[in-house]
Design a protein around this motif. Structure first.
Motif, PDB file in Angstrom:
ATOM      1  N   UNK A   1       0.830  -1.209   0.000  1.00  0.00           N
ATOM      2  CA  UNK A   1       0.000   0.000   0.000  1.00  0.00           C
ATOM      3  C   UNK A   1       0.858   1.249   0.000  1.00  0.00           C
ATOM      4  N   UNK A   2       1.912   1.239   0.778  1.00  0.00           N
ATOM      5  CA  UNK A   2       2.801   2.392   0.819  1.00  0.00           C
ATOM      6  C   UNK A   2       3.516   2.591  -0.512  1.00  0.00           C
ATOM      7  N   UNK A   3       3.901   1.516  -1.138  1.00  0.00           N
ATOM      8  CA  UNK A   3       4.668   1.600  -2.380  1.00  0.00           C
ATOM      9  C   UNK A   3       3.822   1.923  -3.599  1.00  0.00           C
ATOM     10  N   UNK A   4       2.577   1.402  -3.638  1.00  0.00           N
ATOM     11  CA  UNK A   4       1.780   1.502  -4.865  1.00  0.00           C
ATOM     12  C   UNK A   4       0.396   2.118  -4.661  1.00  0.00           C
ATOM     13  N   UNK A   5      -0.006   2.357  -3.409  1.00  0.00           N
ATOM     14  CA  UNK A   5      -1.327   2.890  -3.125  1.00  0.00           C
ATOM     15  C   UNK A   5      -2.258   1.829  -2.578  1.00  0.00           C
ATOM     16  N   UNK A   6      -3.232   2.259  -1.793  1.00  0.00           N
ATOM     17  CA  UNK A   6      -4.167   1.347  -1.133  1.00  0.00           C
ATOM     18  C   UNK A   6      -4.848   0.398  -2.110  1.00  0.00           C
TER      19      UNK A   6
ATOM     20  N   UNK B   1       8.486  15.753   1.613  1.00  0.00           N
ATOM     21  CA  UNK B   1       9.112  16.642   2.610  1.00  0.00           C
ATOM     22  C   UNK B   1       8.266  16.810   3.874  1.00  0.00           C
ATOM     23  N   UNK B   2       6.959  16.847   3.715  1.00  0.00           N
ATOM     24  CA  UNK B   2       6.066  17.009   4.862  1.00  0.00           C
ATOM     25  C   UNK B   2       6.016  15.722   5.694  1.00  0.00           C
ATOM     26  N   UNK B   3       6.020  14.568   5.013  1.00  0.00           N
ATOM     27  CA  UNK B   3       6.039  13.282   5.723  1.00  0.00           C
ATOM     28  C   UNK B   3       7.286  13.187   6.590  1.00  0.00           C
ATOM     29  N   UNK B   4       8.443  13.486   6.002  1.00  0.00           N
ATOM     30  CA  UNK B   4       9.698  13.364   6.733  1.00  0.00           C
ATOM     31  C   UNK B   4       9.798  14.384   7.864  1.00  0.00           C
ATOM     32  N   UNK B   5       9.229  15.559   7.647  1.00  0.00           N
ATOM     33  CA  UNK B   5       9.239  16.594   8.693  1.00  0.00           C
ATOM     34  C   UNK B   5       8.421  16.159   9.899  1.00  0.00           C
ATOM     35  N   UNK B   6       7.215  15.643   9.655  1.00  0.00           N
ATOM     36  CA  UNK B   6       6.332  15.243  10.751  1.00  0.00           C
ATOM     37  C   UNK B   6       6.778  13.911  11.368  1.00  0.00           C
ATOM     38  N   UNK B   7       7.396  13.047  10.563  1.00  0.00           N
ATOM     39  CA  UNK B   7       7.831  11.731  11.063  1.00  0.00           C
ATOM     40  C   UNK B   7       8.752  11.846  12.264  1.00  0.00           C
TER      41      UNK B   7
ATOM     42  N   UNK C   1       6.495   2.026   7.105  1.00  0.00           N
ATOM     43  CA  UNK C   1       5.062   2.156   6.794  1.00  0.00           C
ATOM     44  C   UNK C   1       4.242   2.732   7.943  1.00  0.00           C
ATOM     45  N   UNK C   2       4.511   2.322   9.179  1.00  0.00           N
ATOM     46  CA  UNK C   2       3.703   2.804  10.306  1.00  0.00           C
ATOM     47  C   UNK C   2       3.930   4.294  10.527  1.00  0.00           C
ATOM     48  N   UNK C   3       5.178   4.710  10.513  1.00  0.00           N
ATOM     49  CA  UNK C   3       5.484   6.132  10.693  1.00  0.00           C
ATOM     50  C   UNK C   3       4.985   6.951   9.508  1.00  0.00           C
ATOM     51  N   UNK C   4       5.124   6.404   8.320  1.00  0.00           N
ATOM     52  CA  UNK C   4       4.606   7.027   7.098  1.00  0.00           C
ATOM     53  C   UNK C   4       3.102   7.306   7.232  1.00  0.00           C
ATOM     54  N   UNK C   5       2.357   6.291   7.650  1.00  0.00           N
ATOM     55  CA  UNK C   5       0.906   6.411   7.804  1.00  0.00           C
ATOM     56  C   UNK C   5       0.561   7.406   8.907  1.00  0.00           C
ATOM     57  N   UNK C   6       1.271   7.316  10.027  1.00  0.00           N
ATOM     58  CA  UNK C   6       1.017   8.225  11.153  1.00  0.00           C
ATOM     59  C   UNK C   6       1.275   9.672  10.759  1.00  0.00           C
ATOM     60  N   UNK C   7       2.340   9.907  10.008  1.00  0.00           N
ATOM     61  CA  UNK C   7       2.681  11.267   9.612  1.00  0.00           C
ATOM     62  C   UNK C   7       1.603  11.875   8.728  1.00  0.00           C
ATOM     63  N   UNK C   8       1.117  11.108   7.754  1.00  0.00           N
ATOM     64  CA  UNK C   8       0.097  11.627   6.847  1.00  0.00           C
ATOM     65  C   UNK C   8      -1.236  11.856   7.560  1.00  0.00           C
ATOM     66  N   UNK C   9      -1.638  10.929   8.409  1.00  0.00           N
ATOM     67  CA  UNK C   9      -2.860  11.145   9.198  1.00  0.00           C
ATOM     68  C   UNK C   9      -2.721  12.383  10.086  1.00  0.00           C
TER      69      UNK C   9
ATOM     70  N   UNK D   1      -5.263   9.212  19.334  1.00  0.00           N
ATOM     71  CA  UNK D   1      -6.357   8.746  20.200  1.00  0.00           C
ATOM     72  C   UNK D   1      -7.715   8.952  19.531  1.00  0.00           C
ATOM     73  N   UNK D   2      -7.894  10.068  18.846  1.00  0.00           N
ATOM     74  CA  UNK D   2      -9.177  10.343  18.182  1.00  0.00           C
ATOM     75  C   UNK D   2      -9.468   9.339  17.076  1.00  0.00           C
ATOM     76  N   UNK D   3      -8.430   8.901  16.357  1.00  0.00           N
ATOM     77  CA  UNK D   3      -8.685   7.956  15.250  1.00  0.00           C
ATOM     78  C   UNK D   3      -8.576   6.502  15.666  1.00  0.00           C
ATOM     79  N   UNK D   4      -7.876   6.227  16.798  1.00  0.00           N
ATOM     80  CA  UNK D   4      -7.821   4.870  17.329  1.00  0.00           C
ATOM     81  C   UNK D   4      -6.573   4.084  17.035  1.00  0.00           C
ATOM     82  N   UNK D   5      -5.519   4.717  16.535  1.00  0.00           N
ATOM     83  CA  UNK D   5      -4.256   4.038  16.242  1.00  0.00           C
ATOM     84  C   UNK D   5      -3.195   5.091  16.011  1.00  0.00           C
ATOM     85  N   UNK D   6      -1.924   4.669  16.119  1.00  0.00           N
ATOM     86  CA  UNK D   6      -0.827   5.590  15.836  1.00  0.00           C
ATOM     87  C   UNK D   6      -0.589   5.670  14.336  1.00  0.00           C
ATOM     88  N   UNK D   7      -0.345   4.513  13.709  1.00  0.00           N
ATOM     89  CA  UNK D   7      -0.064   4.514  12.271  1.00  0.00           C
ATOM     90  C   UNK D   7      -0.278   3.180  11.609  1.00  0.00           C
TER      91      UNK D   7
END
Length: 472
Positions: free
Chosen positions: A217-222, A335-341, A371-379, A466-472
């Protein structure tokens, strides 16, 4: 007994487990975690992850010594399983020798079990091989164990055989579970599995295979990830029917739809989406971000349900455009993913990991976190990754996808609750924002306001988790 629930050590949780000595789980806490997964949550398998992280090599000895009453009643290796994920030397050269050390630990663990049970019981008899791309990689692990571990007892050392000096090495062979993680590997999964089974047809009565969901999913999309995993599951069934050998799929699923949508309140949807899967992973968020009673009920529901036939899938040709748009949007967001990660808290002690696009690596000039940090950063900045490239798909194409991706609209609606059109437009994703507006999604204003603050390097990342129910 083929497990239905595999507990894993994926660090996608925001809550800290009650038994943890620090927020970063490692060492002794992971021993406790394995026992908790077996004895309280009802998992019938624990992945022990040597790939990319540090774990205790004496886990079997410590489990049997610390919890003898439980493991006398629930035999390790029969009633419950411990399954290592080992490094793949074809990809992880720096960790290559750890493969041999891990395989030697299989025999050492059997010695502890022999003493504990008074019988020849192999507490570990399978290993998971990540990033599998060929049958040769599987065969190498199989034969490395046989020749470098089991058969070493035949060798003579100076004036004595290893068997006479050290003893026998048990078990005599192990099973190897290939883990398919890339699009190319998923396409070839059935062919590779078929060839391996034919090589072992006189030795095995079943075979397990493992399909990743997060990294594709991270490499090619959901949507590409779901499509290719489902196609692989369908192709595996055809191999099973041809060879008359049971094949038991495992799927690696985490909390957000991007990583599989495996949450205690969503298990019915997951079983409907992947009906032919035998073993589902429960990762850290599943185990620790929800009330224990809800987790136990969800586990019991899966264990009480039998697997069914897979959903037939053909790859839609328009996915190529979707993947291209996804990659384009990732380049914009990198750049935004890496900044927030950098602000995403760690939950496990990990080593430097060298691997695919999904594993901290430079690809075409883009470096991204796991992947987990990637997902967490975008959320955390209000751009859930499930929604990326949605603007490349027409309503008619989405209808086509929904014929096999059963929960497509539900997964998209889930992600849209956390989407910020303002941030999307600000980073240059105006077409995506306009496409999502067409769905008229119900959103959570409190979440989106906080995400917009995080984008400005303010805000509370853990509040959003906490609002969404998971970190990433």
């Amino acid at each position: 007994m083929i497990p239905r629930i595999m507990s894993t050590q994926h660090p996608d949780n925001y809550s800290i487990p009650f038994f943890a000595s620090t927020p970063i789980l490692e060492g002794e806490d992971e021993i406790t975690e394995a026992f908790y997964a077996f004895s309280v949550l009802g998992a019938d398998e624990q992945m022990w992850d040597f790939e990319g992280k540090e774990v205790d090599e004496f886990v079997v000895k410590k489990l049997l010594e610390r919890y003898p009453a439980f493991f006398k009643k629930n035999i390790l290796g029969k009633d419950v399983r411990l399954t290592p994920r080992v490094p793949n030397p074809s990809v992880e050269k720096e960790e290559a020798k750890l493969l041999l050390e891990t395989l030697q630990g299989v025999a050492r663990s059997a010695d502890y079990a022999r003493i504990f049970y008074g019988d020849e019981i192999a507490p570990i008899f399978e290993v998971i091989l990540p990033m599998t791309t060929s049958v040769e990689e599987i065969e190498r692990v199989y034969w490395l164990y046989k020749k470098a571990v089991a058969w070493i007892s035949r060798e003579k050392i100076y004036d004595i055989t290893v068997r006479e000096w050290i003893g026998d090495f048990f078990p005599e062979k192990i099973n190897v579970i290939p883990l398919f993680e890339t699009k190319a590997a998923l396409i070839k999964a059935a062919k590779i599995t078929r060839e391996y089974i034919l090589n072992r047809k006189d030795e095995i009565d079943s075979q397990r295979v493992f399909f990743a969901r997060s990294d594709p999913a991270m490499n090619y999309g959901l949507i590409t990830a779901v499509t290719y995993v489902k196609k692989a599951l369908y192709d595996i069934l055809r191999v099973e029917e041809e060879l008359s050998i049971p094949i038991y799929p495992i799927i690696g699923v985490g909390g957000p739809p991007m990583r599989g949508g495996m949450r205690p309140d969503n298990v019915d949807a997951i079983m409907e989406e992947y009906p032919s899967v035998q073993t589902f992973t429960i990762q850290s968020s599943f185990k620790y971000d929800y009330p224990a009673r809800d987790v136990v009920k969800a586990v019991e529901k899966i264990k009480s349900t039998k697997r069914k036939s897979p959903i037939p899938v053909e790859i839609p040709p328009f996915l190529a455009n979707y993947e291209a748009e996804y990659q384009k949007q990732i380049r914009i967001l990198a750049p935004h993913i890496n900044r927030v990660a950098k602000r995403i808290p760690r939950r496990r002690k990990r080593k430097l990991h060298i691997g695919l696009f999904g594993y901290s690596r430079n690809v075409n000039g883009i470096t991204l976190p796991r992947a987990i940090t990637f997902t967490a950063a975008l959320y955390s900045i209000g751009i859930p990754p499930e929604l990326l490239a949605l603007n490349s798909l027409t309503d008619s194409q989405l209808e086509t996808i929904s014929e096999y991706y059963i929960n497509l609209y539900e997964d998209l609606e889930f992600a849209m609750k956390f989407f910020s059109p303002k941030i999307a437009e600000k980073v240059g994703l105006k077409e995506l924002a306009e496409r999502i507006k067409e769905f008229k999604p119900e959103q959570i204003p409190e979440y989106i306001e906080e995400a917009e603050l995080v984008f400005k390097e303010e805000g509370d990342i853990m509040k959003l988790a906490q609002l969404r129910g998971f970190l990433g």
